[in-house]
Design a protein around this motif. Structure first.
Motif, PDB file in Angstrom:
ATOM      1  N   MET A 143       0.850  -1.181   0.000  1.00  0.00           N
ATOM      2  CA  MET A 143       0.000   0.000   0.000  1.00  0.00           C
ATOM      3  C   MET A 143       0.888   1.233   0.000  1.00  0.00           C
ATOM      4  O   MET A 143       2.001   1.195   0.540  1.00  0.00           O
ATOM      5  N   PHE A 145       0.487   5.671   0.497  1.00  0.00           N
ATOM      6  CA  PHE A 145      -0.363   6.821   0.788  1.00  0.00           C
ATOM      7  C   PHE A 145       0.348   8.084   0.321  1.00  0.00           C
ATOM      8  O   PHE A 145       1.417   8.425   0.825  1.00  0.00           O
ATOM      9  N   PRO A 158      -8.713   6.937   7.099  1.00  0.00           N
ATOM     10  CA  PRO A 158      -8.536   7.423   5.727  1.00  0.00           C
ATOM     11  C   PRO A 158      -9.843   7.957   5.153  1.00  0.00           C
ATOM     12  O   PRO A 158     -10.924   7.474   5.504  1.00  0.00           O
ATOM     13  N   THR A 164      -9.285   1.913   0.791  1.00  0.00           N
ATOM     14  CA  THR A 164      -8.098   1.543   1.562  1.00  0.00           C
ATOM     15  C   THR A 164      -8.307   0.216   2.296  1.00  0.00           C
ATOM     16  O   THR A 164      -7.380  -0.579   2.408  1.00  0.00           O
TER      17      THR A 164
END
Length: 193
Positions: A143, A145, A158, A164
């Motif tokens: 992942m 961000f 989030p 997510t």
């Protein structure tokens, strides 16, 4: 699924912003809902490790290194939550990696990175090379961000909860599969170099 495997989640954020800790808190909550792991959250900023690994650390440092090593030994899989600093990962994480060798061997590792526009992807890509050298198995799916301070609310959630969570579930399910496969393989035929 029964919680059979130990997942060590290493938080590599040493800055005062604690963005990585916020992301790890959310991921720990999500992991408890979607995975078959016993979770061990290890915040590296709390370990007071020296800036350079040495062959003869002071006794108090050696004691901390041994305690950390024991927790890494007990892990069946790893999630590394890391920022990107200058197109790379933090020195604190490199110290922990370098002070441990067999703890990573024949175990799966995945990356949750964060940063500005890149989302920390360059840090994750460099970590793949480092963990390959240590005979760990890095997962394809992780992942990232991008600009996380603007994408999480005041409660550390989030903005895109569904997206997510789906990404986390895919990553954790793959990690669970690899943890099981590699644990079975290590049991049947211990991994040695």
């Amino acid at each position: 699924m029964a919680k059979e495997f130990r997942l060590a989640m290493l938080v590599a954020c040493s800055s005062s912003s604690r963005t990585g800790a916020m992301i790890a808190d959310w991921l720990c909550e999500t992991a408890s809902d979607v995975s078959g792991f016993d979770l061990d959250r290890i915040d590296l900023a709390e370990w007071e490790l020296p800036p350079v690994p040495t062959l003869a650390p002071a006794p108090d440092v050696e004691e901390r290194v041994q305690r950390l090593r024991g927790r890494l030994d007990d892990a069946d899989a790893f999630v590394i939550v890391t920022p990107e600093y200058n197109h790379s990962f933090p020195a604190l994480l490199k110290i922990v990696i370098d002070w441990n060798h067999k703890q990573w061997q024949a175990k799966p590792v995945t990356f949750v990175s964060y940063g500005g526009r890149s989302g920390g992807i360059r840090a994750a890509e460099q970590l793949r090379q480092v963990f390959a050298e240590l005979h760990a198995v890095s997962l394809r799916d992780g992942m990232s961000f991008h600009g996380p301070r603007d994408r999480f609310d005041a409660d550390g959630r989030p903005e895109d909860v569904a997206g997510t969570r789906t990404a986390a579930k895919v990553m954790l399910n793959q990690l669970s599969w690899w943890a099981r496969a590699l644990a079975d393989a290590r049991r049947k035929n211990p991994y040695t170099l």
